[in-house]
Design a protein around this motif. Structure first.
Motif, PDB file in Angstrom:
ATOM      1  N   GLN A  14       0.834  -1.209   0.000  1.00 23.65           N
ATOM      2  CA  GLN A  14       0.000   0.000   0.000  1.00 23.65           C
ATOM      3  C   GLN A  14       0.868   1.258   0.000  1.00 23.65           C
ATOM      4  OE1 GLN A  14      -2.415  -0.631   3.476  1.00 23.65           O
ATOM      5  NE2 GLN A  14      -4.008  -1.747   2.339  1.00 23.65           N
ATOM      6  N   PHE A  17       2.353   1.646  -3.456  1.00 29.07           N
ATOM      7  CA  PHE A  17       1.331   2.078  -4.389  1.00 29.07           C
ATOM      8  C   PHE A  17       1.027   3.564  -4.191  1.00 29.07           C
ATOM      9  CE2 PHE A  17      -3.150   2.834  -5.456  1.00 29.07           C
ATOM     10  CZ  PHE A  17      -3.111   2.499  -6.796  1.00 29.07           C
ATOM     11  N   TRP A  18       0.882   3.985  -2.921  1.00 34.56           N
ATOM     12  CA  TRP A  18       0.628   5.391  -2.613  1.00 34.56           C
ATOM     13  C   TRP A  18       1.769   6.263  -3.133  1.00 34.56           C
ATOM     14  CZ3 TRP A  18       3.148   9.203   0.095  1.00 34.56           C
ATOM     15  CH2 TRP A  18       2.420  10.355   0.375  1.00 34.56           C
ATOM     16  N   ALA A  20       3.979   5.613  -5.498  1.00 31.07           N
ATOM     17  CA  ALA A  20       4.021   5.593  -6.965  1.00 31.07           C
ATOM     18  C   ALA A  20       2.939   6.505  -7.538  1.00 31.07           C
ATOM     19  CB  ALA A  20       3.852   4.167  -7.482  1.00 31.07           C
ATOM     20  N   THR A  21       1.760   6.473  -6.948  1.00 33.29           N
ATOM     21  CA  THR A  21       0.656   7.313  -7.414  1.00 33.29           C
ATOM     22  C   THR A  21       1.006   8.788  -7.241  1.00 33.29           C
ATOM     23  OG1 THR A  21      -0.948   5.614  -6.832  1.00 33.29           O
ATOM     24  CG2 THR A  21      -1.783   7.853  -7.108  1.00 33.29           C
ATOM     25  N   HIS A  22       1.493   9.147  -6.078  1.00 34.97           N
ATOM     26  CA  HIS A  22       1.812  10.547  -5.819  1.00 34.97           C
ATOM     27  C   HIS A  22       3.043  11.005  -6.592  1.00 34.97           C
ATOM     28  CE1 HIS A  22      -1.138   9.963  -2.671  1.00 34.97           C
ATOM     29  NE2 HIS A  22      -1.258  11.285  -2.638  1.00 34.97           N
ATOM     30  N   ASP A  24       3.753   9.990  -9.595  1.00 33.38           N
ATOM     31  CA  ASP A  24       3.234  10.234 -10.943  1.00 33.38           C
ATOM     32  C   ASP A  24       2.506  11.578 -10.992  1.00 33.38           C
ATOM     33  OD1 ASP A  24       2.710   9.439 -13.673  1.00 33.38           O
ATOM     34  OD2 ASP A  24       0.621   9.133 -13.047  1.00 33.38           O
ATOM     35  N   GLU A  25       1.693  11.866  -9.968  1.00 34.26           N
ATOM     36  CA  GLU A  25       0.990  13.146  -9.918  1.00 34.26           C
ATOM     37  C   GLU A  25       1.980  14.307  -9.830  1.00 34.26           C
ATOM     38  OE1 GLU A  25      -1.651  12.880  -6.596  1.00 34.26           O
ATOM     39  OE2 GLU A  25      -2.989  11.456  -7.579  1.00 34.26           O
ATOM     40  N   GLN A  28       3.580  14.837 -13.189  1.00 36.58           N
ATOM     41  CA  GLN A  28       2.671  15.529 -14.106  1.00 36.58           C
ATOM     42  C   GLN A  28       2.584  17.011 -13.758  1.00 36.58           C
ATOM     43  OE1 GLN A  28      -1.090  13.498 -13.977  1.00 36.58           O
ATOM     44  NE2 GLN A  28      -0.296  11.653 -14.954  1.00 36.58           N
TER      45      GLN A  28
END
Length: 98
Positions: A14, A17-18, A20-22, A24-25, A28
């Protein structure tokens, strides 16, 4: 490593995943901000070019004004202007009486 056996791999999955998500954000957002910065720099360059053009026009107008002032001073200080001054005053007086 005893605590790893007790926790299991789910919290780590988790967290990764958190992250990696942040990440990527954030990536961007950085890309978006870099594009905004490039757009601002392009606008600044355009405005600087326009400003240089306007300053050139202003300098030309100032030179032209100085030339015209010199010509006017020469005319007003000329002998013929001083000699014809009574005639101009007389003409103005006649125009006022009409």
């Amino acid at each position: 490593m005893k605590w790893l056996e007790k926790l299991g791999t789910i919290p780590f999955e988790q967290a990764f995943f958190w992250a990696a998500t942040h990440l990527d954000e954030a990536s961007q957002l950085v890309t978006y901000r870099e594009k905004q910065l490039a757009d601002c720099q392009n606008s600044l360059n355009e405005y600087q070019t326009q400003l240089a053009g306007v300053l050139g026009q202003l300098q030309h107008a100032q030179q032209e004004t100085q030339t015209l002032r010199s010509a006017l001073d020469s005319l007003l200080n000329s002998r013929s202007w001083r000699i014809t001054q009574p005639l101009r005053r007389f003409s103005q007086l006649i125009d006022r009486t009409r």
